[in-house]
Write an enzyme that holds these catalytic residues in place. Structure first.
Site, PDB file in Angstrom:
ATOM      1  N   SER A 119       0.879  -1.290  -0.101  1.00 48.04           N
ATOM      2  CA  SER A 119      -0.094   0.069   0.310  1.00 48.04           C
ATOM      3  C   SER A 119       0.849   1.299   0.072  1.00 48.04           C
ATOM      4  O   SER A 119       0.378   2.298  -0.224  1.00 48.04           O
ATOM      5  CB  SER A 119      -0.888   0.012   1.261  1.00 48.04           C
ATOM      6  N   HIS A 140      -1.173  -2.397  -6.917  1.00 50.99           N
ATOM      7  CA  HIS A 140      -1.850  -2.409  -5.957  1.00 50.99           C
ATOM      8  C   HIS A 140      -3.386  -2.438  -6.039  1.00 50.99           C
ATOM      9  O   HIS A 140      -4.041  -1.354  -6.725  1.00 50.99           O
ATOM     10  CB  HIS A 140      -1.416  -0.941  -5.343  1.00 50.99           C
ATOM     11  N   GLU A 152      -3.628   0.373  -8.939  1.00 48.60           N
ATOM     12  CA  GLU A 152      -2.646   1.314  -9.091  1.00 48.60           C
ATOM     13  C   GLU A 152      -1.129   0.732  -9.400  1.00 48.60           C
ATOM     14  O   GLU A 152      -0.823  -0.443  -8.650  1.00 48.60           O
ATOM     15  CB  GLU A 152      -2.314   1.882  -7.644  1.00 48.60           C
ATOM     16  N   ASN A 190      -3.010   6.049  -1.461  1.00 48.92           N
ATOM     17  CA  ASN A 190      -2.750   6.205   0.153  1.00 48.92           C
ATOM     18  C   ASN A 190      -2.038   7.489   0.497  1.00 48.92           C
ATOM     19  O   ASN A 190      -2.139   8.047   1.702  1.00 48.92           O
ATOM     20  CB  ASN A 190      -1.916   5.110   0.719  1.00 48.92           C
TER      21      ASN A 190
HETATM   22  N1  CAA Z   1     -15.940  -9.168  -1.150  1.00 45.56           N
HETATM   23  C1  CAA Z   1     -16.723  -9.457  -2.366  1.00 45.56           C
HETATM   24  N2  CAA Z   1     -17.794  -8.787  -2.648  1.00 45.56           N
HETATM   25  C2  CAA Z   1     -18.293  -7.748  -2.026  1.00 45.56           C
HETATM   26  C3  CAA Z   1     -17.688  -7.453  -0.691  1.00 45.56           C
HETATM   27  C4  CAA Z   1     -16.170  -8.321  -0.233  1.00 45.56           C
HETATM   28  N3  CAA Z   1     -15.618  -8.261   0.895  1.00 45.56           N
HETATM   29  N4  CAA Z   1     -18.230  -6.589   0.074  1.00 45.56           N
HETATM   30  C5  CAA Z   1     -19.475  -6.193  -0.888  1.00 45.56           C
HETATM   31  N5  CAA Z   1     -19.217  -7.144  -1.917  1.00 45.56           N
HETATM   32  C6  CAA Z   1     -20.332  -6.821  -2.874  1.00 45.56           C
HETATM   33  C7  CAA Z   1     -21.693  -7.361  -2.730  1.00 45.56           C
HETATM   34  O1  CAA Z   1     -21.981  -8.561  -2.813  1.00 45.56           O
HETATM   35  C8  CAA Z   1     -22.628  -6.773  -3.538  1.00 45.56           C
HETATM   36  O2  CAA Z   1     -22.487  -7.163  -4.845  1.00 45.56           O
HETATM   37  P1  CAA Z   1     -23.644  -7.114  -5.797  1.00 45.56           P
HETATM   38  O3  CAA Z   1     -23.876  -5.840  -6.377  1.00 45.56           O
HETATM   39  O4  CAA Z   1     -23.475  -8.075  -6.975  1.00 45.56           O
HETATM   40  O5  CAA Z   1     -24.909  -7.628  -5.143  1.00 45.56           O
HETATM   41  C9  CAA Z   1     -21.713  -5.312  -3.883  1.00 45.56           C
HETATM   42  O6  CAA Z   1     -20.456  -5.711  -3.432  1.00 45.56           O
HETATM   43  C10 CAA Z   1     -22.400  -4.154  -2.917  1.00 45.56           C
HETATM   44  O7  CAA Z   1     -22.158  -4.661  -1.512  1.00 45.56           O
HETATM   45  P2  CAA Z   1     -23.379  -4.353  -0.480  1.00 45.56           P
HETATM   46  O8  CAA Z   1     -24.671  -3.998  -1.216  1.00 45.56           O
HETATM   47  O9  CAA Z   1     -23.253  -5.054   0.464  1.00 45.56           O
HETATM   48  O10 CAA Z   1     -22.778  -2.936   0.229  1.00 45.56           O
HETATM   49  P3  CAA Z   1     -22.515  -1.623  -0.591  1.00 45.56           P
HETATM   50  O11 CAA Z   1     -23.192  -1.120  -1.769  1.00 45.56           O
HETATM   51  O12 CAA Z   1     -22.415  -0.637   0.824  1.00 45.56           O
HETATM   52  O13 CAA Z   1     -20.838  -1.600  -0.889  1.00 45.56           O
HETATM   53  C11 CAA Z   1     -18.630  -1.461  -0.601  1.00 45.56           C
HETATM   54  C12 CAA Z   1     -20.013  -2.002   0.052  1.00 45.56           C
HETATM   55  C13 CAA Z   1     -18.311  -1.959  -1.874  1.00 45.56           C
HETATM   56  C14 CAA Z   1     -17.439  -2.052   0.338  1.00 45.56           C
HETATM   57  C15 CAA Z   1     -18.719   0.205  -0.644  1.00 45.56           C
HETATM   58  O14 CAA Z   1     -19.121   0.571   0.822  1.00 45.56           O
HETATM   59  C16 CAA Z   1     -17.512   0.817  -1.129  1.00 45.56           C
HETATM   60  O15 CAA Z   1     -17.086   1.049  -2.057  1.00 45.56           O
HETATM   61  N6  CAA Z   1     -16.797   1.389   0.043  1.00 45.56           N
HETATM   62  C17 CAA Z   1     -15.362   2.088  -0.016  1.00 45.56           C
HETATM   63  C18 CAA Z   1     -14.152   0.947  -0.220  1.00 45.56           C
HETATM   64  C19 CAA Z   1     -13.059   1.688  -0.427  1.00 45.56           C
HETATM   65  O16 CAA Z   1     -12.941   2.763  -0.454  1.00 45.56           O
HETATM   66  N7  CAA Z   1     -11.914   0.765  -0.794  1.00 45.56           N
HETATM   67  C20 CAA Z   1     -10.773   1.499  -0.910  1.00 45.56           C
HETATM   68  C21 CAA Z   1     -10.013   1.050   0.497  1.00 45.56           C
HETATM   69  S1  CAA Z   1      -8.508   1.472   0.282  1.00 45.56           S
HETATM   70  C22 CAA Z   1      -7.473   0.361  -0.247  1.00 45.56           C
HETATM   71  O17 CAA Z   1      -7.947  -0.757  -0.622  1.00 45.56           O
HETATM   72  C23 CAA Z   1      -6.061   0.767  -0.405  1.00 45.56           C
HETATM   73  C24 CAA Z   1      -5.152   0.473   0.450  1.00 45.56           C
HETATM   74  O18 CAA Z   1      -4.024   0.168   0.306  1.00 45.56           O
HETATM   75  C25 CAA Z   1      -5.546   0.655   1.951  1.00 45.56           C
END
Ligand code: CAA
Length: 283
Positions: A119, A140, A152, A190
């Site tokens: 990250s 990434h 990324e 990040n």
């Molecule tokens: N694994 C697989 N699929 C998942 C999942 C997981 N952990 N979590 C959710 N999903 C899927 C669900 O099954 C659902 O699929 P369908 O559309 O096919 O039904 C879809 O994603 C939407 O899920 P939900 O309806 O349960 O929930 P939501 O609409 O609130 O979405 C979320 C959940 C996708 C996590 C959304 O809240 C989101 O985009 N959050 C922000 C995530 C983000 O910013 N990520 C980047 C983090 S930073 C990073 O990763 C970099 C680093 O180095 C730290």
């Protein structure tokens, strides 16, 4: 160059997500972790994700079985000897990543690209642990990997155009869109995201808001899909702290100092959703 066997180091939330999308893209996957229970947990998560897709009618039972049969779990790093491409998704610790890359360099075929899902840690530094710096690159993925569209890509100082092209093509085969970042602490994702999450933690620390009010402001006021404290819990507070430390030390600017409350939560073992307790209680 065709990648038939795709290796993943680490079966945690990033590793199992990467293994899942690689198998869905038709590759045979070797997913390795240090303990059988970690490997099994990773395999169980992938199976649960596919079962959810089957129950929603997005995948047939036969398709699920075929894709699952492509994923092999192991605790033996030697199993990467047949891999055509390896991505490392271990915990965010430089000493550990250097050790893993040293071992991968000895085990894998000499033309294999070794990618890191780090990250924030320098790709140039990670590459220095190998004798193939031209074939080391940052790849990434974002969490949750099956859902998030971005990869990324970060070149180290010696990474060749060929390595970049293969990695980009492979990411696209996995259904992702790539953005390239230069090898600076935290890259792009990040460098921007973590100071925001850290600032949200300062708001909590200084009593500016409760976890609920802070997250509600960002969700409803800025249209973020989830609030910063819930997102920090999803990423893992240990990972958030590790990234803030890389930004703080690497860029030398006090604006990146990790919030004392973040350190305290990590000391307490409140590491976020993965352990059931972070800024929120998941039990
Ligand atoms: N694994 C697989 N699929 C998942 C999942 C997981 N952990 N979590 C959710 N999903 C899927 C669900 O099954 C659902 O699929 P369908 O559309 O096919 O039904 C879809 O994603 C939407 O899920 P939900 O309806 O349960 O929930 P939501 O609409 O609130 O979405 C979320 C959940 C996708 C996590 C959304 O809240 C989101 O985009 N959050 C922000 C995530 C983000 O910013 N990520 C980047 C983090 S930073 C990073 O990763 C970099 C680093 O180095 C730290």
């Amino acid at each position: 160059m065709e990648v038939k066997v795709f290796g993943v180091v680490g079966a945690g939330q990033m590793g199992n997500g990467i293994a899942q999308v690689a198998a869905e893209a038709g590759m045979n996957v070797i997913m390795r972790d240090i303990k059988d229970e970690f490997v099994q947990r990773g395999l169980d998560t992938i199976k649960k994700n596919f079962e959810r897709a089957v129950s929603k009618g997005k995948m047939s039972d036969d398709q699920m079985k075929t894709v699952l049969s492509r994923i092999k779990g192991t605790t033996d790093i030697g199993d990467f000897k047949n891999a055509d491409f390896v991505v490392e998704a271990a915990v965010e610790r430089e000493d550990l990543k250097l050790q893993i890359f040293k071992e991968l360099d000895q085990i894998t075929k000499s033309d294999v690209i070794l990618a890191s899902n780090t990250s924030s840690i320098s790709i140039t530094k990670i590459a220095s642990a190998t004798k193939r710096a031209e074939r080391v690159i940052g790849m990434h993925f974002m969490n949750p990997v099956p859902v998030m569209k971005l990869v990324e890509i970060i070149r180290g100082l010696a990474t060749t155009d060929e390595t970049y092209k293969v990695t980009k093509a492979l990411s696209e085969k996995m259904g992702k869109t790539c953005a390239e970042a230069q090898d600076f602490p935290g890259f792009i994702a990040n460098r921007i995201l973590l100071p925001m999450l850290n600032e949200a933690i300062y708001c909590l620390y200084e009593g500016v808001g409760t976890p609920e009010s802070i997250d509600t402001v960002m969700k409803l006021g800025m249209n973020h899909p989830m609030g910063p404290l819930a997102l920090a819990d999803l990423i893992g507070l240990d990972t958030c702290l590790a990234i803030m430390n890389v930004l703080h030390q690497g860029l030398g600017d006090s604006k990146y100092r990790p919030c004392p409350l973040l350190k305290k939560y990590v000391d307490a073992g409140y590491l976020g959703k993965k352990v059931g307790r972070g800024f929120y209680n998941y039990n």
